[in-house]
Design a protein around this motif. Structure first.
Motif, PDB file in Angstrom:
ATOM      1  N   GLN A 262       0.823  -1.208   0.000  1.00 44.40           N
ATOM      2  CA  GLN A 262       0.000   0.000   0.000  1.00 44.40           C
ATOM      3  C   GLN A 262       0.860   1.263   0.000  1.00 44.40           C
ATOM      4  O   GLN A 262       0.550   2.237  -0.694  1.00 44.40           O
ATOM      5  CB  GLN A 262      -0.928  -0.005   1.224  1.00 44.40           C
ATOM      6  CG  GLN A 262      -2.072  -0.998   1.114  1.00 44.40           C
ATOM      7  CD  GLN A 262      -2.901  -1.043   2.382  1.00 44.40           C
ATOM      8  OE1 GLN A 262      -2.411  -0.712   3.453  1.00 44.40           O
ATOM      9  NE2 GLN A 262      -4.142  -1.459   2.258  1.00 44.40           N
TER      10      GLN A 262
ATOM     11  N   THR B  28       0.505   3.806  -3.253  1.00 43.79           N
ATOM     12  CA  THR B  28      -0.090   5.140  -3.116  1.00 43.79           C
ATOM     13  C   THR B  28       0.685   6.208  -3.890  1.00 43.79           C
ATOM     14  O   THR B  28       0.084   6.970  -4.675  1.00 43.79           O
ATOM     15  CB  THR B  28      -0.199   5.508  -1.632  1.00 43.79           C
ATOM     16  OG1 THR B  28      -1.018   4.547  -0.965  1.00 43.79           O
ATOM     17  CG2 THR B  28      -0.807   6.889  -1.455  1.00 43.79           C
TER      18      THR B  28
ATOM     19  N   ALA C  44      -5.480  -1.091  -5.309  1.00 43.81           N
ATOM     20  CA  ALA C  44      -5.523  -0.426  -4.005  1.00 43.81           C
ATOM     21  C   ALA C  44      -6.761  -0.828  -3.220  1.00 43.81           C
ATOM     22  O   ALA C  44      -6.716  -1.025  -2.000  1.00 43.81           O
ATOM     23  CB  ALA C  44      -5.473   1.091  -4.192  1.00 43.81           C
TER      24      ALA C  44
END
Length: 381
Positions: free
Chosen positions: A188, A192, A230
């Motif tokens: 993650q 991002t 995501a």
């Protein structure tokens, strides 16, 4: 060479009567001898006063008295032994009745034990055999119980070993789960900034001016796939939702060509009691519209055959053919939520949008906003 077996009477005299009788007889013989010595001494000292007849009667009286003493002793001994024998016979009778009460427990021996015509020695011998048999049975039962205890102990030890292996496996699974959570968190963190960079490229004026339509579509598709990934990582790292709930009246359609995101969104909504249908393309979504009405539609924007904007335009045009149905609420699922994109969504007939990546709670909040009371007990994930 054969051994002579003593009769009960011989055993009675040799082992019980004679050991007591011979000291009494010796004492009586000593008393007679003493009296004889005293009489002879008197006859020798005073010959003129001595009389053979008197001496004879004196000895006769001593012998008769001694014989009476022995007879009295033997009579008392016989009575006492008889009383003891009666008590023993009574005890043997109780044992015989007890053995008779035991079903199938040596009935012949029990009958022999209670037979008053049998001698005491014979009955005691029968009792000894019965007790030996009972002891053998008890020993067999004890051995069987010890064997069962050993088997139980072995089983317990095996269960302890299995429990130890399960505990080890559980700890290993926990460690693997922790490592996977760390990996997901790391992914993650890496994903991002990558999504941000791709979004900045899409929003830059240079890219919009110089990139071709195919390049813009490729970068847009990459952005959408990154957003789907995501969402997947967010749902995998989130806490599981409670057990399934009874279905409510809210009908929801999820249109997404990403199978993982489609499955996760469906599970989140179904566990809240909604009736959920799925479609993997715009054409499938329009086919679902022909079958039934939907209160809420989550529409992915970037799809291969027909994007979400074109699908929504066609959806709105076909809703006119079903005037008896209520108008569906269409929510765009997109990684691009700029002002121009929102205006484009509104122009196509979409009511709202949900930016990717979204959490399960974001999905439920959107349902609460557009379908009040549709969620069971009004609770989220």
């Amino acid at each position: 060479m054969t051994m002579r077996v003593e009769t009960p009477k011989e055993l009675y005299w040799s082992r019980l009567v004679w050991p007591i009788l011979w000291p009494v007889l010796m004492a009586q013989a000593a008393l007679v001898a003493l009296c004889l010595v005293v009489g002879l001494s008197g006859w020798w000292l005073v010959p003129s006063q001595a009389s053979w007849s008197a001496t004879f009667f004196l000895l006769l009286a001593l012998l008769v008295g001694s014989s009476l003493n022995v007879a009295v002793f033997l009579t008392l001994l016989k009575q006492r032994l008889r009383a003891r024998e009666q008590r023993v016979e009574a005890a043997l009778g109780r044992v015989a009745r007890t053995l008779d009460a035991e079903a199938g427990e040596a009935p012949d021996a029990a009958e022999r034990l209670g037979d008053p015509r049998a001698t005491l020695v014979e009955r005691l011998d029968v009792l000894a055999r019965l007790l030996e048999g009972q002891v053998d049975r008890w020993r067999s039962e004890l051995d069987a119980r010890r064997g069962a205890e050993r088997r139980l102990a072995d089983d317990l030890e095996a269960q302890r070993g299995r429990l130890a292996r399960l505990a080890t496996g559980r700890e290993r699974a926990r460690e693997e789960s922790r490592l996977k959570s760390d990996y997901l968190h790391h992914l993650q963190q890496v994903l991002t900034p990558l999504m941000t960079s791709v979004g900045d490229v899409l929003a830059s004026d240079l890219f919009r001016r110089d990139a071709s339509e195919a390049e813009r579509a490729a970068v847009q598709g990459l952005h959408e796939r990154l957003a789907d990934t995501a969402v997947l990582l967010e749902n995998l790292g989130g806490a599981p939702v409670s057990g399934s709930q009874p279905a409510s009246h809210g009908r929801v359609l999820i249109v997404d060509d990403g199978p993982v995101n489609l499955m996760l969104a469906q599970q989140v909504l179904e566990r809240q009691g909604l009736q959920v249908s799925t479609a993997t393309s715009g054409a499938d979504a329009l086919t679902c519209l022909n079958k039934q009405a939907y209160d809420l539609v989550f529409m992915d924007i970037y799809m291969a055959d027909m994007d979400g904007v074109e699908t929504c335009r066609t959806w709105r045009s076909r809703e006119v053919d079903y005037p008896d149905r209520p108008r569906s609420v269409v929510v765009a699922l997109t990684a691009n939520a700029g002002d121009a994109d929102r205006r484009r969504f509104r122009a196509a007939g979409m009511d709202d949008y949900l930016a990717k990546p979204y959490r399960p709670q974001d999905l439920l909040e959107m349902v609460k906003h557009w379908l009040p009371g549709a969620l069971n007990q009004g609770k989220g994930a």
